[in-house]
Motif scaffolding. Structure first.
Motif, PDB file in Angstrom:
ATOM      1  N   ALA A 421     -53.325  15.645 -13.700  1.00  0.00           N
ATOM      2  CA  ALA A 421     -52.894  15.114 -14.997  1.00  0.00           C
ATOM      3  C   ALA A 421     -51.460  15.489 -15.347  1.00  0.00           C
ATOM      4  O   ALA A 421     -50.785  14.762 -16.076  1.00  0.00           O
ATOM      5  CB  ALA A 421     -53.841  15.613 -16.084  1.00  0.00           C
ATOM      6  N   LEU A 422     -51.002  16.653 -14.835  1.00  0.00           N
ATOM      7  CA  LEU A 422     -49.629  17.045 -15.182  1.00  0.00           C
ATOM      8  C   LEU A 422     -48.596  16.113 -14.554  1.00  0.00           C
ATOM      9  O   LEU A 422     -47.470  16.000 -15.052  1.00  0.00           O
ATOM     10  CB  LEU A 422     -49.382  18.494 -14.785  1.00  0.00           C
ATOM     11  N   PHE A 423     -48.955  15.465 -13.465  1.00  0.00           N
ATOM     12  CA  PHE A 423     -48.058  14.453 -12.892  1.00  0.00           C
ATOM     13  C   PHE A 423     -47.903  13.305 -13.881  1.00  0.00           C
ATOM     14  O   PHE A 423     -46.800  12.847 -14.175  1.00  0.00           O
ATOM     15  CB  PHE A 423     -48.625  13.948 -11.561  1.00  0.00           C
ATOM     16  N   ARG A 424     -49.052  12.874 -14.395  1.00  0.00           N
ATOM     17  CA  ARG A 424     -49.027  11.767 -15.355  1.00  0.00           C
ATOM     18  C   ARG A 424     -48.235  12.161 -16.605  1.00  0.00           C
ATOM     19  O   ARG A 424     -47.388  11.399 -17.091  1.00  0.00           O
ATOM     20  CB  ARG A 424     -50.457  11.390 -15.745  1.00  0.00           C
ATOM     21  N   SER A 425     -48.478  13.367 -17.117  1.00  0.00           N
ATOM     22  CA  SER A 425     -47.823  13.763 -18.375  1.00  0.00           C
ATOM     23  C   SER A 425     -46.315  13.930 -18.186  1.00  0.00           C
ATOM     24  O   SER A 425     -45.525  13.488 -19.027  1.00  0.00           O
ATOM     25  CB  SER A 425     -48.446  15.057 -18.914  1.00  0.00           C
ATOM     26  N   GLU A 426     -45.921  14.550 -17.075  1.00  0.00           N
ATOM     27  CA  GLU A 426     -44.475  14.716 -16.859  1.00  0.00           C
ATOM     28  C   GLU A 426     -43.806  13.364 -16.612  1.00  0.00           C
ATOM     29  O   GLU A 426     -42.657  13.140 -17.011  1.00  0.00           O
ATOM     30  CB  GLU A 426     -44.213  15.694 -15.705  1.00  0.00           C
ATOM     31  N   PHE A 427     -44.536  12.478 -15.960  1.00  0.00           N
ATOM     32  CA  PHE A 427     -43.996  11.127 -15.746  1.00  0.00           C
ATOM     33  C   PHE A 427     -43.749  10.441 -17.088  1.00  0.00           C
ATOM     34  O   PHE A 427     -42.714   9.804 -17.308  1.00  0.00           O
ATOM     35  CB  PHE A 427     -44.991  10.316 -14.902  1.00  0.00           C
ATOM     36  N   MET A 428     -44.716  10.613 -17.998  1.00  0.00           N
ATOM     37  CA  MET A 428     -44.563  10.002 -19.331  1.00  0.00           C
ATOM     38  C   MET A 428     -43.383  10.627 -20.080  1.00  0.00           C
ATOM     39  O   MET A 428     -42.633   9.937 -20.784  1.00  0.00           O
ATOM     40  CB  MET A 428     -45.860  10.192 -20.147  1.00  0.00           C
ATOM     41  N   ILE A 429     -43.214  11.950 -19.936  1.00  0.00           N
ATOM     42  CA  ILE A 429     -42.099  12.617 -20.627  1.00  0.00           C
ATOM     43  C   ILE A 429     -40.759  12.114 -20.075  1.00  0.00           C
ATOM     44  O   ILE A 429     -39.823  11.813 -20.833  1.00  0.00           O
ATOM     45  CB  ILE A 429     -42.224  14.152 -20.486  1.00  0.00           C
ATOM     46  N   VAL A 430     -40.677  12.016 -18.750  1.00  0.00           N
ATOM     47  CA  VAL A 430     -39.443  11.521 -18.127  1.00  0.00           C
ATOM     48  C   VAL A 430     -39.174  10.076 -18.564  1.00  0.00           C
ATOM     49  O   VAL A 430     -38.040   9.710 -18.922  1.00  0.00           O
ATOM     50  CB  VAL A 430     -39.548  11.622 -16.592  1.00  0.00           C
ATOM     51  N   ASP A 431     -40.225   9.286 -18.543  1.00  0.00           N
ATOM     52  CA  ASP A 431     -40.100   7.893 -18.986  1.00  0.00           C
ATOM     53  C   ASP A 431     -39.576   7.846 -20.424  1.00  0.00           C
ATOM     54  O   ASP A 431     -38.667   7.063 -20.754  1.00  0.00           O
ATOM     55  CB  ASP A 431     -41.485   7.231 -18.877  1.00  0.00           C
ATOM     56  N   GLY A 432     -40.148   8.708 -21.266  1.00  0.00           N
ATOM     57  CA  GLY A 432     -39.715   8.768 -22.662  1.00  0.00           C
ATOM     58  C   GLY A 432     -38.262   9.179 -22.785  1.00  0.00           C
ATOM     59  O   GLY A 432     -37.505   8.618 -23.591  1.00  0.00           O
ATOM     60  N   GLY A 433     -37.858  10.170 -21.983  1.00  0.00           N
ATOM     61  CA  GLY A 433     -36.469  10.633 -22.015  1.00  0.00           C
ATOM     62  C   GLY A 433     -35.508   9.511 -21.652  1.00  0.00           C
ATOM     63  O   GLY A 433     -34.468   9.326 -22.295  1.00  0.00           O
ATOM     64  N   GLN A 438     -31.792   9.739 -23.145  1.00  0.00           N
ATOM     65  CA  GLN A 438     -31.475  11.146 -22.868  1.00  0.00           C
ATOM     66  C   GLN A 438     -31.382  11.356 -21.352  1.00  0.00           C
ATOM     67  O   GLN A 438     -32.110  12.185 -20.789  1.00  0.00           O
ATOM     68  CB  GLN A 438     -32.570  12.053 -23.458  1.00  0.00           C
ATOM     69  N   ASP A 439     -30.467  10.632 -20.715  1.00  0.00           N
ATOM     70  CA  ASP A 439     -30.399  10.692 -19.248  1.00  0.00           C
ATOM     71  C   ASP A 439     -30.075  12.096 -18.750  1.00  0.00           C
ATOM     72  O   ASP A 439     -30.671  12.575 -17.779  1.00  0.00           O
ATOM     73  CB  ASP A 439     -29.340   9.705 -18.735  1.00  0.00           C
ATOM     74  N   LEU A 440     -29.136  12.759 -19.417  1.00  0.00           N
ATOM     75  CA  LEU A 440     -28.754  14.098 -18.986  1.00  0.00           C
ATOM     76  C   LEU A 440     -29.947  15.058 -19.112  1.00  0.00           C
ATOM     77  O   LEU A 440     -30.211  15.868 -18.216  1.00  0.00           O
ATOM     78  CB  LEU A 440     -27.575  14.601 -19.830  1.00  0.00           C
ATOM     79  N   GLY A 441     -30.647  14.941 -20.206  1.00  0.00           N
ATOM     80  CA  GLY A 441     -31.825  15.790 -20.407  1.00  0.00           C
ATOM     81  C   GLY A 441     -32.854  15.565 -19.321  1.00  0.00           C
ATOM     82  O   GLY A 441     -33.467  16.519 -18.818  1.00  0.00           O
ATOM     83  N   LEU A 445     -34.136  18.290 -16.643  1.00  0.00           N
ATOM     84  CA  LEU A 445     -35.582  18.523 -16.545  1.00  0.00           C
ATOM     85  C   LEU A 445     -36.051  18.419 -15.102  1.00  0.00           C
ATOM     86  O   LEU A 445     -36.749  19.308 -14.587  1.00  0.00           O
ATOM     87  CB  LEU A 445     -36.314  17.507 -17.430  1.00  0.00           C
ATOM     88  N   LEU A 446     -35.651  17.356 -14.423  1.00  0.00           N
ATOM     89  CA  LEU A 446     -36.138  17.141 -13.057  1.00  0.00           C
ATOM     90  C   LEU A 446     -35.625  18.209 -12.095  1.00  0.00           C
ATOM     91  O   LEU A 446     -36.377  18.708 -11.250  1.00  0.00           O
ATOM     92  CB  LEU A 446     -35.712  15.741 -12.567  1.00  0.00           C
ATOM     93  N   VAL A 447     -34.353  18.587 -12.255  1.00  0.00           N
ATOM     94  CA  VAL A 447     -33.793  19.598 -11.352  1.00  0.00           C
ATOM     95  C   VAL A 447     -34.518  20.934 -11.550  1.00  0.00           C
ATOM     96  O   VAL A 447     -34.949  21.588 -10.587  1.00  0.00           O
ATOM     97  CB  VAL A 447     -32.271  19.764 -11.609  1.00  0.00           C
TER      98      VAL A 447
END
Lengths: 588, 231
Positions: A421-433, A438-441, A445-447
Motif C-alpha cells: 500500500a505504501l507504493f500506492r500512497s507515495e505514488f499518489m503523493i508524488v502525483d499530487g506534488g 511542486q516539481d522541486l519538492g 522527495l524521490l531522491v
C-alpha cells in the motif's frame, strides 16, 4: 446501538481492560487486553464505515468523529489489537498459569528438600517481580491505547491536547519498563522533550481560542466540529497558533529537528510499545496538527500552512535518510524510518491538493501496518539472537522462517515497493506534488526516499538473507544468557517454537520469570538447576506461542497487500472524504 | 471584601496582576540559581501561589466563578500536592545541584534576561488581541509577561542539566501557560481546566517516578551522564 454509543465504547472498553489488568491475574490481563483491542477495532471500523461518506458521528458535546478521525482510529485500533496479541507471545503466554503452577511446585519441593530455602525464596521473588512487570505492561498498554483513541474522538481541541499529554506520560513509563540504563535514559529524554513540545502546543490551543472566540463564542471556540468550517478569524493569530501546533505536536510526531527523543525511545522500549509509539502515536500527533491545518487553510489560505509543513517534512526526510545509512541497531533503524515516513506525510500534506492528501491518509494507515509488523519482527529477532546489533545478526530467514519472511515483506512495504500500500500512497503523493506544480519538492522527495530505501534495504538484507555465520554470535544457545542488561520480558520465556522453530531458545537471563530456558525439544539446558521443575510446563506452553507473534505480523502484511492491490470501496470513500475535509470541500 | 474593593478598580486590578506576573518571572530567575531540591520545590510553591492569586484576582474582577475554582485547584494541586509528590518520591534533599549549570550564573542570567525581553515584545500584540473582556482593563495586559515566563522556563530546562531543575522548568512552563490562559482565555469551558489539572497531577507522578529511576540508576541527579544513546 447508536453510532454515538460506539464512540463511548471506544473509550470505555480500554478503561475496563485497564481496571481488569490492574486488579486481576496475568491470564485475565491477557484476555482483557486482547478482547479490548479487538472490540475497539470492531467499533472503530463501524465508526469509520458510518463516516466514510462524510458527515459526523457525535456523542453529546464531548465526543465526535468525522472521516479524518475515522482514518486515524482505524490504524490506532488495529495496532492496539495486534499489539495485544503479539504481547502474549512476547511476554510468554503461559507465564500466568505456568509460573503459578511452577511456583506451587517450588513450594511443594521446598517441603521435601532441605536446604533449598534460598532457591525457593529467589524463585518466589522472581515470580513477584515478573508479575509486577506483567501488570504494569498490560495496564500501561490499555491506558496508552485508550488515551490515543480518546484523542481522536474528543470534540474539544483542548481535551485532545490533554489526551495526547496523557499518552506522553504513560508511554514514558512504558519506555522505562525494562529497567535498563538505556531505557531510563530514553524515557527521561522523551518525557522532557515531548512535554516541552506539548507545552508549546497548549499555548497554540489557547492562541487559537483567542482567534476563534470572537467568531464562535467562548463555548464553541475550540469545538472541532465548528472550527473545521469557520471563516473570518484573525490571520496573524491563526498563523501563530498553527506554527506553535506544528512545533509542539510535531515534536511528538517526530518531525526534525525536534525528533531527537524518537530513536532513543523507540529503540529502548519493549517491542510492543515501540510498535505502538511508531505506528500509532506519531499518527495521533499528526492528527492534531491536521486539525489546526484545517482552520488555518480556511482562514489564511493554502500557502502559509503548506510551506511550513513542506519545510519540516523535507528536513525530517533528509535527516532520516542520512541516518538510515549508518544505523547499526535494528530498532533504531526502524525508528529513523518512522522519521522518514513522517517527513513524507508532512510533505504530502504540504502539497495540499486532494490527490496528495488522499495519499497522505492512505500513507498513515499503511505506515501503521508496516511499522507495526517491522517492530514485531525486530522483537522476534531480538529474542532469537539476543541482540539488536545488525552486524551481529545473520541468517534470519533460516532461523526464523515466518518472522523473517514477514519482516522482509514489511521492509519492502516501508521501501514503497509494489504491491504494498505504501507504493500506492507515495505514488499518489508524488502525483499530487506534480499536479500542484511542486516539481522541486517531488524531486527532493524521490531522491531522499531512494537514499532511505538504500539504507533500510541494505541493513535488512544483511540481517535476513545473508547466510548464517558458522562462528558468529548468531542465535542464542539454549539456556544461554540473552539480552544483557535487559530485565524485561523477552528472553527465556519461550516465545518461539511452533511456527518459527527454535525461536523459543531465548536464554534465561536475569529477567523476571527467566527461570525458563530450554531447547525446543524440552531438554533442560545446563545451569538451569532448581528452576527445572517448571520447565516442562513452560516449554510445552511455548510450542504454540509463536503463533501469537506471527499472526499480527501476517495480518499486517495481508492488510498492506490488500490496500495496495484492491482497497475496499468503503475505505477509499473514507480516504477521499478525509481529503475533502482537509481541503474544506466537504459536502454538508 | 477588602480585596474585592481593591481589585474592582481596573487600574488596581491591572497593577496586581502585573505585579504577581513579575513575581512569577522573578521566581524563575531564582530557580536558575537554586542549588537544592528543596529550594527548587519551594520556589515552585511560591510561583504557583502567585498564579493562584492571579486567578483569584481575575475571578473577582470579572465576576467569573470558574476562575475561583481554577484558583482553588491551582493552590491545592500545585502548592500542596505536586510538591508533596515530588518530595516523597525524591528523598535526596541535600543533593547539590550547583554543578548542573552548563555555564556560569551571570551568563545564565544574561541569557534569561534577553529571553524574557524577547518574550515581552512577542506578547505585546496580544494586549490588543485580548478578546475576552475587551474594552475593560483586563488581564490581557499581562500577556507579554506571560510569554516571557514561558520562554524563561525553556531556558531553565536547557541551561540546567539536572532532573530537578528540568522538571521545575516544565512546571514553570505550565504556570506561564496557565497565566496566559487566564489572561486571554478565561471563559474557556471549566472541563478544560479540570482536565489540565488532572493531567498535571499525572505528569507530576510520572516525572517523580522517572526522576527516582534516574537517581537509582546513575546515583546522581545530573543529566550529564545521559549520553549512552547517540546517532
Amino acid at each position: 446501538m447508536s453510532a454515538g454509543t460506539w464512540l463511548i465504547g471506544i473509550v470505555v472498553v480500554p478503561a475496563v481492560a485497564t481496571v481488569l489488568s490492574y486488579l486481576f491475574t496475568s491470564v485475565v490481563r491477557r484476555v482483557a487486553t486482547v478482547v479490548s483491542g479487538l472490540a475497539t477495532l470492531a467499533l472503530s471500523v463501524m465508526v469509520a464505515v458510518r463516516v466514510a461518506g462524510g458527515g459526523r458521528v457525535v456523542a453529546g458535546t464531548l465526543f465526535g468523529a468525522d472521516s479524518l478521525s475515522g482514518i486515524f482510529l482505524l490504524v490506532t485500533a488495529f495496532l492496539y489489537a495486534a499489539t495485544a496479541i503479539f504481547s502474549i507471545g512476547y511476554l510468554g503466554g503461559s507465564r500466568g498459569m505456568g509460573e503459578l503452577i511452577g511456583r506451587v511446585g517450588q513450594v511443594v519441593r521446598q517441603g521435601a528438600s532441605a536446604g533449598k530455602d534460598g532457591d525457593s525464596e529467589e524463585a518466589s521473588q522472581q515470580w513477584a517481580v515478573s508479575d509486577r512487570f506483567d501488570k504494569r505492561f498490560f495496564t500501561g498498554i490499555n491506558i496508552f491505547c485508550g488515551a490515543m483513541s480518546a484523542a481522536l474522538i474528543l470534540s474539544n481541541l483542548s481535551l485532545v491536547w490533554v489526551a495526547i499529554e496523557i499518552t506522553t506520560v504513560v508511554s514514558a513509563l512504558l519506555v522505562s519498563l525494562e529497567d535498563t540504563d538505556g531505557a531510563s535514559e530514553a524515557a527521561w529524554k522523551y518525557v522532557i522533550i515531548a512535554s516541552m513540545g506539548l507545552g508549546l502546543s497548549l499555548l497554540g490551543v489557547f492562541v487559537l481560542y483567542v482567534a476563534a472566540a470572537p467568531v464562535l463564542g467562548s463555548s464553541h471556540a475550540l469545538q472541532i466540529g465548528y472550527l473545521a468550517h469557520v471563516h473570518g478569524l484573525a490571520r496573524g493569530t491563526v498563523e501563530l497558533a498553527f506554527v506553535l501546533a506544528v512545533i509542539g505536536f510535531g515534536t511528538k510526531m517526530g518531525l526534525a529537528p525536534m525528533h531527537t527523543w524518537l530513536p532513543d525511545a523507540h529503540s529502548e522500549a519493549p517491542t510492543p510499545v515501540s510498535a505502538l509509539l511508531s505506528g500509532s502515536l506519531l499518527a495521533v500527533s499528526f492528527y492534531a496538527i491536521l486539525r489546526f491545518e484545517q482552520v488555518t487553510v480556511l482562514n489564511v489560505g493554502n500557502v502559509f500552512p503548506h510551506d511550513v509543513l513542506l519545510a519540516f517534512g523535507v528536513l525530517s526526510l533528509l535527516i532520516a535518510a542520512l541516518f538510515l545509512l549508518v544505523q547499526r541497531d535494528m530498532k533504531r533503524m526502524f525508528a529513523y524510518s518512522s522519521v522518514e515516513h513522517m517527513g513524507i506525510i508532512a510533505i504530502g500534506a504540504g502539497f495540499g491538493v486532494p490527490i496528495a492528501l488522499a495519499g497522505v491518509m492512505l500513507h498513515v494507515v499503511s505506515h501503521g501496518l508496516a511499522k507495526g509488523t517491522a517492530f514485531f519482527g525486530a522483537g522476534s529477532f531480538k529474542i532469537k539472537f539476543g541482540t539488536k546489533d545488525i552486524s551481529r545478526i545473520s541468517g534470519g530467514l533460516t532461523a526464523l522462517p515466518w518472522s523473517g519472511s514477514l519482516l522482509l515483506a514489511a521492509v519492502a512495504a516501508l521501501s514503497a515497493l509494489p504491491p504494498f500500500a505504501l507504493f500506492r500512497s507515495e505514488f499518489m503523493i508524488v502525483d499530487g506534488g506534480l499536479s500542484a506544480g511542486q516539481d522541486l519538492g517531488v524531486v527532493v522527495l524521490l531522491v531522499l526516499v531512494t537514499v532511505a530505501f538504500a539504507g533500510l534495504s541494505w541493513n535488512t538484507v544483511k540481517i535476513i538473507l545473508s547466510p548464517d555465520r558458522p562462528n558468529g554470535p548468531s542465535m542464542l544457545a539454549p539456556g544461554s544468557p540473552a539480552i544483557s542488561g535487559s530485565s524485561g520480558p523477552s528472553g527465556g520465556l519461550g516465545t518461539g517454537g511452533g511456527l518459527d522453530a527454535g525461536a523459543s531458545q531465548g536464554g534465561g537471563h536475569d529477567s523476571p520469570g527467566t527461570a525458563v530456558s530450554a531447547s525446543v525439544d524440552g531438554t533442560i539446558p545446563p545451569g538451569s538447576s532448581d528452576n527445572s521443575v517448571i520447565m516442562p510446563l513452560e516449554v510445552a506452553g511455548s510450542q504454540g506461542l509463536c503463533a501469537w507473534m506471527v499472526v499480527p505480523m501476517l495480518a499486517g502484511v495481508v492488510g498492506l497487500v490488500l490496500l495496495g492491490l484492491h482497497p475496499p470501496a468503503d475505505f477509499m470513500r473514507l480516504v477521499d472524504s478525509a481529503a475533502r475535509e482537509l481541503t474544506g470541500r466537504v459536502a454538508r | 471584601m477588602a480585596v474585592a474593593t481593591v481589585v474592582s478598580s481596573p487600574s488596581a486590578f491591572t497593577s496586581i496582576v502585573t505585579l504577581f506576573g513579575v513575581g512569577v518571572l522573578v521566581t524563575e530567575f531564582l530557580m536558575l540559581r537554586a542549588h537544592l531540591l528543596r529550594s527548587q520545590v519551594r520556589l515552585y510553591m511560591v510561583q504557583s501561589s502567585l498564579v493562584a492569586a492571579v486567578a483569584l484576582a481575575t475571578g473577582i474582577e470579572q465576576g467569573n466563578s470558574g476562575l475561583y475554582a481554577v484558583s482553588a485547584l491551582s493552590f491545592i494541586i500545585k502548592v500542596v500536592i505536586v510538591p508533596m509528590v515530588i518530595l516523597r518520591l525524591m528523598r535526596v534533599d541535600s543533593a547539590d545541584l550547583s554543578q548542573s549549570a552548563i555555564m556560569k550564573l551571570p551568563s545564565m542570567l544574561y541569557i534569561a534576561l534577553v529571553t524574557a525581553a524577547c518574550g515581552f515584545f512577542i506578547g505585546v500584540p496580544f494586549r490588543t488581541a485580548s478578546v475576552i473582556g475587551r474594552g475593560t482593563a483586563t488581564a490581557g495586559n499581562a500577556v507579554p509577561i506571560d510569554i516571557a515566563i514561558v520562554l524563561v522556563a525553556f531556558t531553565l530546562i536547557v541551561l540546567r542539566r539536572d532532573v530537578i531543575s528540568q522538571v521545575a522548568g516544565f512546571f514553570s512552563l505550565e504556570n506561564g501557560i496557565t497565566l496566559f490562559s487566564i489572561s486571554v482565555a478565561r471563559n474557556m469551558p471549566f472541563i478544560t481546566d479540570v482536565a489540565t489539572f488532572f493531567d498535571l497531577l499525572v505528569a507530576a507522578v510520572v516525572f517523580g517516578l522517572l526522576m527516582r529511576l534516574h537517581h537509582m540508576k546513575t546515583r546522581t541527579l545530573s543529566t550529564h551522564v545521559l549520553d549512552r544513546l547517540k546517532g
